[in-house]
Design a protein around this motif. Structure first.
Motif, PDB file in Angstrom:
ATOM      1  N   THR A 111     -12.299 129.592  76.934  1.00 38.02           N
ATOM      2  CA  THR A 111     -10.836 129.587  76.907  1.00 38.02           C
ATOM      3  C   THR A 111     -10.291 131.007  76.855  1.00 38.02           C
ATOM      4  O   THR A 111      -9.383 131.373  77.597  1.00 38.02           O
ATOM      5  CB  THR A 111     -10.342 128.810  75.675  1.00 38.02           C
ATOM      6  OG1 THR A 111     -10.928 127.521  75.707  1.00 38.02           O
ATOM      7  CG2 THR A 111      -8.837 128.686  75.678  1.00 38.02           C
ATOM      8  N   LEU A 112     -10.881 131.812  75.970  1.00 39.95           N
ATOM      9  CA  LEU A 112     -10.400 133.181  75.841  1.00 39.95           C
ATOM     10  C   LEU A 112     -10.672 133.973  77.115  1.00 39.95           C
ATOM     11  O   LEU A 112      -9.846 134.781  77.544  1.00 39.95           O
ATOM     12  CB  LEU A 112     -11.078 133.855  74.641  1.00 39.95           C
ATOM     13  CG  LEU A 112     -10.620 133.319  73.278  1.00 39.95           C
ATOM     14  CD1 LEU A 112     -11.423 133.940  72.150  1.00 39.95           C
ATOM     15  CD2 LEU A 112      -9.138 133.573  73.070  1.00 39.95           C
ATOM     16  N   GLU A 113     -11.816 133.691  77.744  1.00 41.19           N
ATOM     17  CA  GLU A 113     -12.139 134.386  78.986  1.00 41.19           C
ATOM     18  C   GLU A 113     -11.186 133.992  80.107  1.00 41.19           C
ATOM     19  O   GLU A 113     -10.937 134.767  81.024  1.00 41.19           O
ATOM     20  CB  GLU A 113     -13.590 134.092  79.402  1.00 41.19           C
ATOM     21  CG  GLU A 113     -14.616 134.837  78.585  1.00 41.19           C
ATOM     22  CD  GLU A 113     -14.390 136.351  78.581  1.00 41.19           C
ATOM     23  OE1 GLU A 113     -14.237 136.931  79.667  1.00 41.19           O
ATOM     24  OE2 GLU A 113     -14.358 136.940  77.484  1.00 41.19           O
ATOM     25  N   MET A 114     -10.659 132.767  80.010  1.00 40.29           N
ATOM     26  CA  MET A 114      -9.709 132.308  81.002  1.00 40.29           C
ATOM     27  C   MET A 114      -8.358 133.010  80.803  1.00 40.29           C
ATOM     28  O   MET A 114      -7.699 133.398  81.767  1.00 40.29           O
ATOM     29  CB  MET A 114      -9.542 130.792  80.877  1.00 40.29           C
ATOM     30  CG  MET A 114      -8.595 130.174  81.876  1.00 40.29           C
ATOM     31  SD  MET A 114      -8.386 128.416  81.545  1.00 40.29           S
ATOM     32  CE  MET A 114      -7.484 128.463  80.002  1.00 40.29           C
TER      33      MET A 114
ATOM     34  N   ILE B 111      -5.195 137.260  82.463  1.00 38.27           N
ATOM     35  CA  ILE B 111      -3.756 137.110  82.737  1.00 38.27           C
ATOM     36  C   ILE B 111      -3.018 138.235  82.018  1.00 38.27           C
ATOM     37  O   ILE B 111      -3.131 138.369  80.800  1.00 38.27           O
ATOM     38  CB  ILE B 111      -3.225 135.754  82.232  1.00 38.27           C
ATOM     39  CG1 ILE B 111      -4.039 134.618  82.863  1.00 38.27           C
ATOM     40  CG2 ILE B 111      -1.739 135.601  82.538  1.00 38.27           C
ATOM     41  CD1 ILE B 111      -3.738 133.257  82.270  1.00 38.27           C
ATOM     42  N   PRO B 112      -2.263 139.062  82.751  1.00 36.99           N
ATOM     43  CA  PRO B 112      -1.533 140.136  82.078  1.00 36.99           C
ATOM     44  C   PRO B 112      -0.609 139.538  81.019  1.00 36.99           C
ATOM     45  O   PRO B 112       0.148 138.606  81.325  1.00 36.99           O
ATOM     46  CB  PRO B 112      -0.724 140.788  83.199  1.00 36.99           C
ATOM     47  CG  PRO B 112      -1.394 140.366  84.454  1.00 36.99           C
ATOM     48  CD  PRO B 112      -2.025 139.036  84.184  1.00 36.99           C
TER      49      PRO B 112
ATOM     50  N   ALA C 248       0.979 141.016  69.240  1.00 37.82           N
ATOM     51  CA  ALA C 248      -0.234 140.477  68.625  1.00 37.82           C
ATOM     52  C   ALA C 248      -1.114 139.821  69.680  1.00 37.82           C
ATOM     53  O   ALA C 248      -2.327 140.012  69.697  1.00 37.82           O
ATOM     54  CB  ALA C 248       0.136 139.475  67.531  1.00 37.82           C
ATOM     55  N   TYR C 249      -0.483 139.081  70.581  1.00 33.85           N
ATOM     56  CA  TYR C 249      -1.250 138.410  71.631  1.00 33.85           C
ATOM     57  C   TYR C 249      -1.955 139.433  72.524  1.00 33.85           C
ATOM     58  O   TYR C 249      -3.149 139.345  72.793  1.00 33.85           O
ATOM     59  CB  TYR C 249      -0.339 137.513  72.481  1.00 33.85           C
ATOM     60  CG  TYR C 249      -1.052 136.886  73.652  1.00 33.85           C
ATOM     61  CD1 TYR C 249      -1.852 135.773  73.472  1.00 33.85           C
ATOM     62  CD2 TYR C 249      -0.949 137.441  74.935  1.00 33.85           C
ATOM     63  CE1 TYR C 249      -2.544 135.214  74.538  1.00 33.85           C
ATOM     64  CE2 TYR C 249      -1.627 136.881  76.008  1.00 33.85           C
ATOM     65  CZ  TYR C 249      -2.429 135.779  75.803  1.00 33.85           C
ATOM     66  OH  TYR C 249      -3.110 135.237  76.858  1.00 33.85           O
ATOM     67  N   ALA C 250      -1.186 140.433  72.968  1.00 33.39           N
ATOM     68  CA  ALA C 250      -1.751 141.409  73.900  1.00 33.39           C
ATOM     69  C   ALA C 250      -2.859 142.238  73.242  1.00 33.39           C
ATOM     70  O   ALA C 250      -3.887 142.523  73.851  1.00 33.39           O
ATOM     71  CB  ALA C 250      -0.640 142.330  74.412  1.00 33.39           C
ATOM     72  N   ALA C 251      -2.651 142.623  71.989  1.00 35.73           N
ATOM     73  CA  ALA C 251      -3.584 143.529  71.324  1.00 35.73           C
ATOM     74  C   ALA C 251      -4.814 142.805  70.781  1.00 35.73           C
ATOM     75  O   ALA C 251      -5.807 143.430  70.440  1.00 35.73           O
ATOM     76  CB  ALA C 251      -2.871 144.267  70.185  1.00 35.73           C
TER      77      ALA C 251
END
Lengths: 293, 253
Positions: free
Chosen positions: A133-136, A140-141, A165-168
């Motif tokens: 899931t995380l790799e999926m 995605i930017p 938080a999501y991006a980092a």
């Protein structure tokens, strides 16, 4: 690679004769420049940049008149705009707004990234359950989710914090998993033959061994936090450096736009220097050179 | 008193190859035994089983009368690659064992200091592994193993990564340390001269499958002179034994 010194046969009598490996010896590049030359060149780089900017701006405004001079204010105008905005306290308000969002978002990402990364690095079961899931999501930017985050969390602070938080999260998470997973198995064997329990091995071997990786992830994440906060403040904010730039655009205040960018640059450089210092202190054991006591 | 008892130990890996076939061996307390043989004879496998890193497929290994089921502090291990914790200074590495056993800070520091000076590194206690030479790293690793007061010291080609001169120095140093802090030592090597220099007993191992080919008792008094007639004669004899095994590898492998 580290150069190993030879233990001289005399070392049997006096082990002090063992010479330590020359830890500070770096491979010399074919043409080594002296330190003063290096400093001078680096200073020239900056001076040249500002001279060019200044030159183009003045030349256009007074001689060539190729484009509207408002489009490229000279560096001194930007500086004056900065002083004015600093004096009114407005600049400080924007800086603290952006910084507090970054710190919150980054803090959440760091805690979550290290925690989830450690859990996945330790458990095969969790790894297979969570990683796809995380790799999926990872490619995605994060910006693609920004409008949605604004819908979900509103235009208040929480949407920006959540977005950062999501991006980092990703850089911290990936580097932590790598660090935890690829700890030298020999070190684990050594610890277990010294009587360490599973728990002790985790705290005293796995975690310290993964620290360099984790710190790299944190540094990447911090940079990324600044990167994305500007975008977030473009579309949904009433304060912050991104807002300052975007707001200046609507009033055609190019000096203020450049000022916002410059302040972000200065904060970024300062943060990076501080983080490198912290890294050097925490990872003293693998520093390139260190005074021999 | 028997320190290590190896009873009909077999190790086969999933591919079906027998690494060790029904090996039995008894080592008495405070003896110094070398396991000698070409690569692939299972000498390291045997050592790793005594250490508790891997389990025998069949058979039993007993250390001080207790069956080995996992790694433990009663068996100190010294690795060829040193395996020092790079984020700990020399003294902190030596303290690791006592630390995980719950020894108080002051006490473990004193123990670590004692063992660092035993291996001749008292003045380097604050250095990180990367600041130490190969020989010094291995001294720290030996001190770290001993500071835990194990009854058995297992050494897996500990001097294999060192240059020839350092290697000889370290062999002399090991004997000096062993005289002062007697343990049952099991030392894996493929150097014939090293095994004659160090051991009371040399277990020459055969390959494919790994078995004990011959046990040679070395009666020469210490310090042993590598150029003496007895040393050279013994070296020649063991070389012949090992050669047969190497030849076997050449034919089938």
């Amino acid at each position: 690679m580290e150069a190993q010194a030879v233990d001289t046969p005399g070392a049997a009598v006096s082990p002090r004769a063992d010479t330590p490996s020359t830890a500070g010896a770096k491979p010399r590049s074919p043409r080594t420049l002296g330190r003063p030359v290096v400093v001078l060149l680096r200073l020239c780089s900056l001076l040249l940049f500002f001279a060019l900017w200044w030159g183009v701006s003045l030349l256009n405004a007074h001689v060539l008149k190729v484009f509207n001079p408002v489009l490229l204010p000279a560096p001194d105008e930007v500086l004056r705009a900065g002083i004015k905005m600093a004096a009114s306290g407005e600049l400080f308000r924007h800086i603290t707004a952006s910084l507090s969002r970054v710190l919150w978002g980054f803090g959440i990402a760091a805690a979550l990234g290290v925690f989830v990364g450690t859990a996945l690095g330790r458990s095969r079961l969790l790894e297979h359950l969570v990683e796809p899931t995380l790799e999926m999501l990872r490619p995605i930017p994060p910006l693609a989710f920004l409008p949605m985050m604004v819908l979900w969390f509103g235009i208040g602070e929480s949407s920006k914090v959540a977005f950062i938080a999501y991006a980092a999260f990703f850089p911290v998470f990936t580097t932590t998993v790598e660090g935890i997973k690829y700890v030298d198995p020999l070190l684990i064997r050594a610890a277990s033959s010294l009587g360490a329990t599973e728990r002790q091995i985790f705290w005293h071997v796995v975690l310290p061994a993964a620290t360099p990786n984790i710190i790299t992830g944190l540094r990447l994440a911090f940079g990324l936090s600044f990167f994305v906060i500007v975008a977030a403040e473009f579309i949904a904010a009433d304060s912050g450096l991104g807002y300052l730039i975007n707001d200046a655009r609507t009033f055609f205040l190019v000096s203020n736009m450049l000022l916002g960018a410059a302040v972000i640059g200065i904060i970024g450089v300062t943060a990076n220097v501080l983080l490198r210092k912290l890294e050097g202190r925490l990872l003293r054991w693998r520093a390139e050179s260190r005074g021999k006591s | 008193m028997k320190s290590i008892q190896i009873e009909r130990v077999t190790k086969s890996y999933t591919e079906g190859a027998l690494a060790l076939d029904e090996v039995s061996l008894e080592l008495s307390e405070n003896s110094f035994t070398c396991l000698l043989g070409p690569s692939g004879c299972g000498k390291s496998t045997l050592l790793n089983m005594i250490a508790g890193f891997i389990e025998p497929t069949t058979g039993h290994i007993l250390v001080d009368g207790r069956e080995v089921t996992h790694a433990g502090a009663d068996r100190g291990v010294v690795f060829q690659e040193y395996a020092l914790f790079p984020w700990r200074t020399a003294i902190e590495n030596v303290e690791f064992g006592p630390m995980v056993q719950g020894v108080s800070r002051a006490e473990r520091r004193a123990t670590a200091r004692e063992y660092l000076s035993l291996v001749g590194l008292a003045e380097h206690e604050g250095k990180y592994p990367r600041e130490l030479s190969g020989g010094m790293k291995q001294r720290v690793a030996i001190a770290r193993a001993l500071a835990n007061h194990p009854s058995v010291l297992l050494m897996d080609e500990p001097f294999g990564a060192l240059d020839a001169q350092t290697r000889e120095v370290m062999q002399e140093e090991l004997l000096r340390i062993w005289e002062q802090d007697k343990k049952t030592v099991v030392f894996v090597t493929h150097s014939i001269s090293e095994s004659i220099f160090l051991a009371d007993r040399i277990v020459v191992m055969a390959t494919q499958p790994g078995t004990i080919k011959e046990i040679v008792d070395v009666a020469l008094p210490h310090p042993r002179e590598r150029s003496s007639a007895e040393f050279v004669a013994l070296e020649r004899e063991i070389k012949r034994l090992v050669r047969e095994e190497v030849a076997k590898l050449g034919v089938t492998g």
